[in-house]
Scaffold this active site. Structure first.
Site, PDB file in Angstrom:
ATOM      1  N   ASP A  10       0.856  -1.183   0.000  1.00 55.84           N
ATOM      2  CA  ASP A  10       0.000   0.000   0.000  1.00 55.84           C
ATOM      3  C   ASP A  10       0.891   1.232   0.000  1.00 55.84           C
ATOM      4  O   ASP A  10       1.950   1.244   0.652  1.00 55.84           O
ATOM      5  CB  ASP A  10      -0.935   0.041   1.214  1.00 55.84           C
ATOM      6  CG  ASP A  10      -1.924   1.196   1.126  1.00 55.84           C
ATOM      7  OD1 ASP A  10      -2.894   1.078   0.359  1.00 55.84           O
ATOM      8  OD2 ASP A  10      -1.705   2.230   1.789  1.00 55.84           O
ATOM      9  N   GLU A  12       0.892   5.702   0.096  1.00 54.89           N
ATOM     10  CA  GLU A  12       0.216   6.992   0.244  1.00 54.89           C
ATOM     11  C   GLU A  12       0.945   7.989  -0.650  1.00 54.89           C
ATOM     12  O   GLU A  12       2.162   7.875  -0.858  1.00 54.89           O
ATOM     13  CB  GLU A  12       0.227   7.461   1.701  1.00 54.89           C
ATOM     14  CG  GLU A  12      -0.428   6.504   2.682  1.00 54.89           C
ATOM     15  CD  GLU A  12      -1.893   6.245   2.373  1.00 54.89           C
ATOM     16  OE1 GLU A  12      -2.538   7.139   1.800  1.00 54.89           O
ATOM     17  OE2 GLU A  12      -2.393   5.147   2.694  1.00 54.89           O
ATOM     18  N   HIS A 148      -5.842   4.876   6.151  1.00 55.53           N
ATOM     19  CA  HIS A 148      -5.213   5.803   5.211  1.00 55.53           C
ATOM     20  C   HIS A 148      -3.747   6.075   5.557  1.00 55.53           C
ATOM     21  O   HIS A 148      -3.200   7.113   5.150  1.00 55.53           O
ATOM     22  CB  HIS A 148      -5.991   7.125   5.121  1.00 55.53           C
ATOM     23  CG  HIS A 148      -7.359   6.953   4.536  1.00 55.53           C
ATOM     24  ND1 HIS A 148      -7.564   6.494   3.250  1.00 55.53           N
ATOM     25  CD2 HIS A 148      -8.582   7.162   5.062  1.00 55.53           C
ATOM     26  CE1 HIS A 148      -8.870   6.437   3.011  1.00 55.53           C
ATOM     27  NE2 HIS A 148      -9.499   6.830   4.097  1.00 55.53           N
TER      28      HIS A 148
END
Length: 491
Positions: A10, A12, A148
């Site tokens: 993942d 950001e 997030h």
């Protein structure tokens, strides 16, 4: 395949388009089969400012990444960590393309086989209300914390992927998702199969580039991979030559077909690709103009032109422009003779418009008539609405939008579903500005005409209060703009 390595990832980012989205954080968990082997996580200095709305979503700000390594400092670690692994992520194309672009900035090609836990979940756990990471984890009781942030989302995705592996014990579904179409074996000579394998099966645009990375063709597709492959199996000589000259393929997903059409038009305008024929020239437009004649009467006229001039209204078909002139003539009791609807007559005698109050026969004063013409001109300006068209985004936690401000197309953008917007100004930080042209005007007009119930939000006078009207009313008002209003365009 029980010993297969999987890299669950993942990232950001700073947000932005295909060339501007930079890493701010990455987490990679390496699995051998379902067993966790190793983890790597790090903040990344994106070498650009992090927008405030991104900080509000992720909690990552400029101060946090100021002393973090730049991507080139961790690139070798990322490459080694994922070298023999299948790249796994929730909405994998986003994370994969961000990493691939980071490597491209360093001059390296990054290519891995991919698995998407969204698609796998839809196949192996069908019937759920939502497949966004947060809602999916809630549905099947997977704990998720530090939402997030790269590590929190990766840890949840690892548990999800382990569940999916347990539901696909013989790897039959996973193998089917990894299968490369056999006809790709006959791809053009300069295209690697991995380039095709890495393309998404979703809406967006694609760019074919030559040896020097010059764009030679831009296209849009509902399914990018399927459309790209179709070019190479078309027997037309143009398509064959396109394949022979293509060395690289780039793409950008949009989720929305409307956004894909608008982005395609911008790419053709910007790059002027040699293999694109449509949209290279603006085509003729029709403009309503005004001038004062020798008697001092303010007249309206219709002009056909290939260049943008100062005008009252611009239309991409003569029929629409003529319809608008007739509407103004009736609505404001104007004279067909002085609206260019009748020529070579002393007094008007139009077959259907009988609203003239006598300017052509001397029964009405010039001053009174000119006031009516000015009111008609003002009415067109007032029709130039400010509104947003909302569309589906590139993944389940996102919405796309198209902004038209005072009748002028501004561009498009993407908003996380968790971000609250209530004013037109709230869309500005997410907006990717584009040039309004004849083709964007036509795309928006056709879209609004064909869509039965598009989700349109109107803003009145650009004030802070949003005036969201019923869909049917919004559609009707949008059609007024599309068919009768004014769009500013550049050629």
């Amino acid at each position: 395949m029980k010993d297969q390595l999987f890299a669950v990832i993942d990232v950001e980012t700073t947000g932005g388009g295909i060339n501007g989205n930079r890493l701010t954080e990455i987490c990679i968990v390496l699995l051998r089969g379902p067993i966790v082997v190793e983890k790597f996580t790090s903040l990344i200095n994106p070498e650009k400012d992090i927008p405030r709305h991104i900080t509000a979503l992720t909690g990552i700000d400029n101060a946090m990444v100021a002393d973090a390594p730049r991507f080139y400092e961790v690139a070798k670690k990322v490459e080694e960590f994922t070298r023999d692994a299948i790249f796994v992520a929730h909405n994998v194309n986003f994370d994969y393309n961000v990493l691939r672009n980071e490597f491209k900035e360093l001059g390296f090609e990054y290519s891995r086989r991919k698995l998407c836990t969204v698609r796998l979940s839809r196949k192996l756990i069908p019937g759920l209300f939502s497949y966004s990471l947060g809602r999916l984890c809630d549905s099947i009781n997977i704990p998720i914390s530090n939402r997030h942030r790269a590590e929190g989302d990766t840890d949840a995705t690892v548990i999800l992927f382990q569940r999916l592996l347990s539901l696909d014990d013989d790897y039959k579904v996973i193998n089917s998702f990894l299968h490369v179409h056999s006809r790709q074996a006959t791809l053009p000579p300069h295209i690697e199969a991995e380039q095709i394998h890495g393309l998404p099966e979703s809406s967006g645009i694609y760019l074919f580039k030559d040896r020097q990375h010059k764009v030679i063709y831009a296209g849009k597709a509902i399914d990018i991979k399927k459309r790209v492959v179709s070019h190479f199996y078309d027997r037309m000589s143009k398509e064959y030559q396109l394949g022979q000259e293509t060395y690289h393929i780039d793409h950008e997903t949009t989720g929305s077909e409307l956004v894909a059409l608008l982005l395609e038009a911008e790419c053709i305008r910007k790059y002027y690709p040699k293999f694109n024929r449509a949209q290279k020239r603006p085509g003729a437009v029709y403009q309503i103009v005004s001038y004062t004649n020798q008697r001092g009467i303010l007249q309206l006229a219709l002009e056909r032109t290939n260049k943008l001039r100062e005008s009252i209204g611009t239309f991409y078909s003569r029929a629409l422009a003529q319809e608008k002139l007739e509407f103004l003539c009736r609505e404001f009791s104007l004279c067909p003779k002085y609206c260019s609807l009748q020529r070579n007559v002393e007094e008007c005698s139009h077959y259907s418009i009988v609203s003239c109050e006598g300017i052509c026969s001397g029964k009405e004063s010039v001053q009174a008539y000119n006031e009516k013409v000015r009111a008609a001109i003002t009415s067109i300006t007032e029709e130039s609405s400010t509104f947003v068209i909302r569309e589906k985004g590139r993944h389940f936690e996102e919405e796309a939008f198209v902004l038209v401000k005072n009748g002028t197309y501004q561009g498009f953008g993407f908003i996380d579903a968790e971000v609250q917007v209530s004013r037109v100004e709230d869309y500005e930080p997410f907006l990717k500005r584009q040039t309004a042209t004849y083709h964007t005007h036509k795309i928006l007009s056709n879209y609004l005409r064909k869509q039965g119930t598009p989700e349109v939000i109107f803003f009145e006078n650009e004030q802070e209060t949003e005036m969201e009207k019923p869909v049917a009313g919004a559609h009707r008002n949008a059609l007024i703009m599309a068919t009768h209003g004014t769009l500013t365009m550049e050629f």
